[in-house]
Design a protein around this motif. Structure first.
Motif, PDB file in Angstrom:
ATOM      1  N   GLN A 124      38.442  30.589  41.227  1.00 48.71           N
ATOM      2  CA  GLN A 124      38.823  31.347  40.061  1.00 48.71           C
ATOM      3  C   GLN A 124      38.235  32.754  40.153  1.00 48.71           C
ATOM      4  OE1 GLN A 124      37.392  28.969  36.813  1.00 48.71           O
ATOM      5  NE2 GLN A 124      39.067  27.514  36.964  1.00 48.71           N
ATOM      6  N   ASN A 125      39.088  33.747  40.093  1.00 53.06           N
ATOM      7  CA  ASN A 125      38.645  35.125  40.179  1.00 53.06           C
ATOM      8  C   ASN A 125      38.790  35.805  38.823  1.00 53.06           C
ATOM      9  OD1 ASN A 125      38.180  34.946  43.000  1.00 53.06           O
ATOM     10  ND2 ASN A 125      40.374  35.251  43.371  1.00 53.06           N
ATOM     11  N   VAL A 126      37.922  36.731  38.557  1.00 50.83           N
ATOM     12  CA  VAL A 126      37.983  37.500  37.325  1.00 50.83           C
ATOM     13  C   VAL A 126      38.986  38.635  37.531  1.00 50.83           C
ATOM     14  CG1 VAL A 126      36.682  38.891  35.691  1.00 50.83           C
ATOM     15  CG2 VAL A 126      35.607  36.923  36.785  1.00 50.83           C
ATOM     16  N   GLU A 127      40.163  38.522  36.902  1.00 49.98           N
ATOM     17  CA  GLU A 127      41.216  39.505  37.099  1.00 49.98           C
ATOM     18  C   GLU A 127      41.085  40.694  36.159  1.00 49.98           C
ATOM     19  OE1 GLU A 127      44.830  37.394  36.706  1.00 49.98           O
ATOM     20  OE2 GLU A 127      44.543  36.160  38.503  1.00 49.98           O
ATOM     21  N   SER A 128      40.452  40.514  35.024  1.00 51.70           N
ATOM     22  CA  SER A 128      40.301  41.600  34.066  1.00 51.70           C
ATOM     23  C   SER A 128      38.998  41.419  33.312  1.00 51.70           C
ATOM     24  CB  SER A 128      41.487  41.626  33.089  1.00 51.70           C
ATOM     25  OG  SER A 128      41.489  40.439  32.316  1.00 51.70           O
ATOM     26  N   LEU A 129      38.604  42.479  32.600  1.00 53.44           N
ATOM     27  CA  LEU A 129      37.356  42.430  31.840  1.00 53.44           C
ATOM     28  C   LEU A 129      37.455  41.544  30.612  1.00 53.44           C
ATOM     29  CD1 LEU A 129      36.213  46.170  32.027  1.00 53.44           C
ATOM     30  CD2 LEU A 129      35.405  44.216  33.358  1.00 53.44           C
ATOM     31  N   SER A 130      38.662  41.082  30.279  1.00 54.70           N
ATOM     32  CA  SER A 130      38.796  40.217  29.109  1.00 54.70           C
ATOM     33  C   SER A 130      38.068  38.902  29.312  1.00 54.70           C
ATOM     34  CB  SER A 130      40.275  39.959  28.810  1.00 54.70           C
ATOM     35  OG  SER A 130      40.893  39.317  29.926  1.00 54.70           O
ATOM     36  N   HIS A 131      37.938  38.450  30.586  1.00 58.12           N
ATOM     37  CA  HIS A 131      37.192  37.235  30.870  1.00 58.12           C
ATOM     38  C   HIS A 131      35.704  37.441  30.617  1.00 58.12           C
ATOM     39  CE1 HIS A 131      40.586  35.051  32.502  1.00 58.12           C
ATOM     40  NE2 HIS A 131      40.867  36.073  33.283  1.00 58.12           N
ATOM     41  N   VAL A 132      35.241  38.683  30.806  1.00 55.18           N
ATOM     42  CA  VAL A 132      33.819  38.969  30.641  1.00 55.18           C
ATOM     43  C   VAL A 132      33.471  39.231  29.190  1.00 55.18           C
ATOM     44  CG1 VAL A 132      31.938  40.491  31.351  1.00 55.18           C
ATOM     45  CG2 VAL A 132      33.731  39.882  32.980  1.00 55.18           C
ATOM     46  N   PHE A 133      34.298  40.033  28.529  1.00 55.77           N
ATOM     47  CA  PHE A 133      34.001  40.425  27.153  1.00 55.77           C
ATOM     48  C   PHE A 133      34.772  39.613  26.119  1.00 55.77           C
ATOM     49  CE2 PHE A 133      33.364  44.219  29.798  1.00 55.77           C
ATOM     50  CZ  PHE A 133      32.023  44.456  29.527  1.00 55.77           C
ATOM     51  N   GLY A 134      35.525  38.616  26.573  1.00 47.78           N
ATOM     52  CA  GLY A 134      36.282  37.810  25.631  1.00 47.78           C
ATOM     53  C   GLY A 134      35.394  36.899  24.812  1.00 47.78           C
ATOM     54  N   VAL A 135      36.010  36.287  23.804  1.00 48.64           N
ATOM     55  CA  VAL A 135      35.271  35.390  22.925  1.00 48.64           C
ATOM     56  C   VAL A 135      34.881  34.122  23.660  1.00 48.64           C
ATOM     57  CG1 VAL A 135      35.368  34.062  20.772  1.00 48.64           C
ATOM     58  CG2 VAL A 135      36.444  36.327  20.918  1.00 48.64           C
ATOM     59  N   GLU A 136      35.815  33.581  24.456  1.00 51.16           N
ATOM     60  CA  GLU A 136      35.559  32.350  25.197  1.00 51.16           C
ATOM     61  C   GLU A 136      35.335  32.685  26.676  1.00 51.16           C
ATOM     62  OE1 GLU A 136      38.650  29.568  24.617  1.00 51.16           O
ATOM     63  OE2 GLU A 136      38.353  29.398  22.446  1.00 51.16           O
ATOM     64  N   PRO A 137      34.161  32.360  27.218  1.00 49.61           N
ATOM     65  CA  PRO A 137      33.909  32.661  28.632  1.00 49.61           C
ATOM     66  C   PRO A 137      34.734  31.762  29.536  1.00 49.61           C
ATOM     67  CG  PRO A 137      32.115  31.371  27.707  1.00 49.61           C
ATOM     68  CD  PRO A 137      33.009  31.732  26.560  1.00 49.61           C
ATOM     69  N   MET A 138      35.020  32.251  30.719  1.00 45.87           N
ATOM     70  CA  MET A 138      35.786  31.470  31.681  1.00 45.87           C
ATOM     71  C   MET A 138      34.917  30.354  32.238  1.00 45.87           C
ATOM     72  SD  MET A 138      37.834  32.781  35.065  1.00 45.87           S
ATOM     73  CE  MET A 138      36.334  33.386  35.823  1.00 45.87           C
ATOM     74  N   ARG A 139      35.448  29.153  32.269  1.00 48.07           N
ATOM     75  CA  ARG A 139      34.700  27.991  32.746  1.00 48.07           C
ATOM     76  C   ARG A 139      34.899  27.834  34.246  1.00 48.07           C
ATOM     77  NH1 ARG A 139      35.410  21.665  30.764  1.00 48.07           N
ATOM     78  NH2 ARG A 139      33.924  20.756  32.244  1.00 48.07           N
ATOM     79  N   ILE A 140      33.796  27.802  34.975  1.00 49.65           N
ATOM     80  CA  ILE A 140      33.831  27.607  36.423  1.00 49.65           C
ATOM     81  C   ILE A 140      33.103  26.309  36.743  1.00 49.65           C
ATOM     82  CG2 ILE A 140      33.157  28.536  38.653  1.00 49.65           C
ATOM     83  CD1 ILE A 140      33.326  31.304  37.475  1.00 49.65           C
ATOM     84  N   THR A 141      33.812  25.361  37.362  1.00 45.99           N
ATOM     85  CA  THR A 141      33.251  24.055  37.678  1.00 45.99           C
ATOM     86  C   THR A 141      32.951  23.982  39.171  1.00 45.99           C
ATOM     87  OG1 THR A 141      34.542  23.053  35.895  1.00 45.99           O
ATOM     88  CG2 THR A 141      33.613  21.573  37.552  1.00 45.99           C
ATOM     89  N   SER A 142      31.751  23.533  39.494  1.00 45.83           N
ATOM     90  CA  SER A 142      31.372  23.421  40.908  1.00 45.83           C
ATOM     91  C   SER A 142      32.153  22.279  41.559  1.00 45.83           C
ATOM     92  CB  SER A 142      29.868  23.169  41.037  1.00 45.83           C
ATOM     93  OG  SER A 142      29.506  21.958  40.393  1.00 45.83           O
ATOM     94  N   PRO A 143      32.543  22.430  42.826  1.00 46.80           N
ATOM     95  CA  PRO A 143      33.330  21.384  43.500  1.00 46.80           C
ATOM     96  C   PRO A 143      32.509  20.126  43.728  1.00 46.80           C
ATOM     97  CG  PRO A 143      32.679  23.090  45.054  1.00 46.80           C
ATOM     98  CD  PRO A 143      32.286  23.597  43.696  1.00 46.80           C
TER      99      PRO A 143
END
Length: 210
Positions: free
Chosen positions: A123-142
């Motif tokens: 999962q890549n951060v395509e825009s700053l909305s993932h960083v400054f958004g209300v809900e953070p992007m969930r990254i699950t370890s394999p």
């Protein structure tokens, strides 16, 4: 889960057993009273066992749903030890089967939704909305090799103790998932996978047909 006898049960048993040095009692309790006491003790034991079974399941499943592999690994170890303790008596097996009718306590769906799911693309951060958004992007370890092997052992135990777990496994396309494990993973996972494959096909026509 290691079950211990409650203190009140031992004390009650000692009070009901006559002592050789004690003076004879003038009156003995009636058989109806003794039966009522036995039923009360059995009821309390069943309630205590159910609380311990549900608590052990909730704690283990919470870790098995975690985003980090080391937490999921800890939860799978707890689940495997839990299933070994459950298999020691018919009463605990029945309690475990009862809990699997509750969606929050079902083990097999958690296995396929977390440890046995296919690896998602990075999962890549395509825009700053993932960083400054209300809900953070969930990254699950394999899932690691040890985690997958433990998940397969837990799956095997669930299917052997609870027949309906094979139905849950079929809903998550277990045969296809296990075939993928056999073709892509190492010796550790393949050994556990073969045992799990046999367990999910026992008394399960849909899985056998697949």
């Amino acid at each position: 889960m290691h079950l211990k006898k409650p203190l009140w049960s031992t004390a009650l048993k000692e009070t009901r057993e006559p002592s050789s040095e004690a003076e004879p009692q003038p009156q003995q309790p009636s058989s109806a009273t003794a039966t009522a006491v036995d039923e009360l003790v059995n009821s309390l034991n069943k309630q205590r066992l159910y609380r311990e079974v549900t608590l052990a399941l909730r704690t283990s499943l919470r870790d098995a749903r975690a985003e980090f592999s080391f937490l999921r690994l800890r939860g799978l170890r707890s689940l495997l030890n839990f299933l070994r303790s459950v298999a020691q008596s018919d009463s605990t097996i029945n309690l475990f089967c009862q809990t699997q009718s509750l969606p929050d306590l079902q083990v097999v769906p958690v296995l396929f939704q977390n440890s046995l799911k296919e690896g998602e693309e990075e999962q890549n951060v395509e825009s700053l909305s993932h960083v400054f958004g209300v809900e953070p992007m969930r990254i699950t370890s394999p899932s690691t090799d040890a985690e997958i092997a433990l998940a397969l052992r837990v799956l095997e135990g669930c299917c052997l103790l609870h027949r309906e777990s094979t139905v849950f496994a079929h809903q998550y396309k277990a045969i296809q998932v296990l075939m993928r494990v056999l073709s892509t993973r190492g010796v550790l996972e393949k050994s556990a996978c073969l045992d799990a494959l046999i367990s999910i096909m026992l008394d399960s026509s849909p899985n056998q047909m697949v």
